[in-house]
Design a protein around this motif. Structure first.
Motif, short mmCIF file in Angstrom:
data_model
loop_
_atom_site.label_atom_id
_atom_site.label_comp_id
_atom_site.label_asym_id
_atom_site.label_seq_id
_atom_site.Cartn_x
_atom_site.Cartn_y
_atom_site.Cartn_z
N GLU A 160 0.84 -1.21 0.00
CA GLU A 160 0.00 0.00 0.00
C GLU A 160 0.87 1.26 0.00
N GLU A 161 1.94 1.23 0.81
CA GLU A 161 2.85 2.38 0.86
C GLU A 161 3.49 2.62 -0.49
N GLU A 162 3.90 1.53 -1.14
CA GLU A 162 4.53 1.68 -2.46
C GLU A 162 3.54 2.25 -3.47
N LYS A 163 2.29 1.80 -3.38
CA LYS A 163 1.26 2.30 -4.29
C LYS A 163 1.10 3.81 -4.10
N GLN A 164 1.06 4.21 -2.83
CA GLN A 164 0.90 5.65 -2.55
C GLN A 164 2.09 6.45 -3.05
N ARG A 165 3.30 5.89 -2.85
CA ARG A 165 4.52 6.56 -3.32
C ARG A 165 4.46 6.76 -4.83
N LYS A 166 4.05 5.72 -5.54
CA LYS A 166 3.99 5.79 -7.00
C LYS A 166 2.95 6.82 -7.45
N GLU A 167 1.80 6.81 -6.75
CA GLU A 167 0.72 7.74 -7.09
C GLU A 167 1.18 9.19 -6.88
N GLU A 168 1.90 9.41 -5.78
CA GLU A 168 2.42 10.74 -5.47
C GLU A 168 3.41 11.19 -6.54
N ALA A 169 4.31 10.27 -6.92
CA ALA A 169 5.31 10.59 -7.95
C ALA A 169 4.61 10.90 -9.27
N ARG A 170 3.56 10.15 -9.57
CA ARG A 170 2.82 10.38 -10.82
C ARG A 170 2.18 11.77 -10.80
N ARG A 171 1.57 12.14 -9.66
CA ARG A 171 0.92 13.45 -9.54
C ARG A 171 1.94 14.57 -9.66
N ARG A 172 3.11 14.37 -9.01
CA ARG A 172 4.16 15.40 -9.05
C ARG A 172 4.63 15.63 -10.48
N LYS A 173 4.83 14.53 -11.21
CA LYS A 173 5.30 14.65 -12.60
C LYS A 173 4.26 15.38 -13.45
N LYS A 174 2.99 15.04 -13.22
CA LYS A 174 1.91 15.66 -13.98
C LYS A 174 1.89 17.17 -13.71
N ALA A 175 2.03 17.53 -12.41
CA ALA A 175 2.02 18.95 -12.04
C ALA A 175 3.21 19.67 -12.68
N GLU A 176 4.38 19.00 -12.68
CA GLU A 176 5.57 19.61 -13.30
C GLU A 176 5.36 19.83 -14.80
N ARG A 177 4.76 18.80 -15.44
CA ARG A 177 4.50 18.91 -16.89
C ARG A 177 3.57 20.09 -17.18
#
Ligand code: SF4
Ligand code: SF4
Length: 195
Positions: A160-177
């Motif tokens: 679950e923690e890994e899933k959240q980490r990945k989701e956070e990284a995905r959101r951060r990348k999207k925001a950066e883009r």
């Protein structure tokens, strides 16, 4: 009357033959045992009940794929790379999958041992156990995946923690883009105004 005496003669003759056979066998080697007090020696390579050492199973499914009657049922869960609680097998292989289910239905098994040979960890083998008759067929489904409850909880938490980490990284990348796109659009507007 004739038939009557003929029957008596047959009875005497057949009884004598029967006793003759019994008498002959008094002097030959016995071929039966007083089971269960006495037992035959089991040949070294006998195929009896299967056993699986869960601690050494890496969940590779090779045994299940080899089984011609599909009586091995495995369920595995992938754990994050940094989850180190699964440890290693006796051969030193690092375990990357949590083997949550490993059932063998011995009522369907035909004792061919085809599942034993492909096992890379030598953790599935034939035992010398042949006395396992039961009244209920369901009792012949052997569950070898005795996963400690705490280990299961920890593994799910790590997943679950890994899933959240990945989701956070995905959101951060999207925001950066999106921010980059906005900056580019702003720069383009400024250069239009200057012209
Ligand atoms: S011994 Fe044969 S039938 Fe039984 S589980 Fe193994 S492969 Fe399947
Ligand atoms: S082949 Fe061996 S290691 Fe692979 S799933 Fe079967 S028992 Fe486990």
């Amino acid at each position: 009357m004739k038939q009557y005496f003929s029957n008596i003669k047959d009875a005497v003759v057949t009884t004598a033959i029967g006793f003759g056979v019994t008498f002959r066998h008094l002097f030959t080697r016995s071929v039966t045992l007083q089971y269960p007090d006495e037992r035959w020696d089991i040949p070294e390579r006998s195929r009896m009940r299967l056993h699986m050492d869960w601690e050494d199973c890496i969940g590779c499914y090779k045994c299940a794929r080899a089984c011609p009657v599909d009586c091995i049922h495995i369920t595995t869960t992938k754990v994050p790379k940094d989850f180190d609680q699964l440890g290693e097998t006796k051969n030193g292989t690092s375990k990357r999958l949590l083997v949550e289910q490993f059932d063998i239905d011995m009522s369907e098994c035909m004792y061919c041992a085809l599942c034993v040979y492909p096992c890379p960890e030598d953790c599935l083998y034939m035992t010398r156990e042949y006395e396992f008759s039961v009244y209920d067929r369901d009792e012949l489904i052997y569950d070898f995946a005795l996963v400690p409850e705490q280990l299961k909880e920890d593994a799910y938490e790590a997943i679950e923690e890994e899933k959240q980490r990945k989701e956070e990284a995905r959101r951060r990348k999207k925001a950066e883009r999106e921010a980059k796109k906005a900056r580019e659009a702003e720069d383009s507007d400024n250069s239009d105004e200057e012209e």
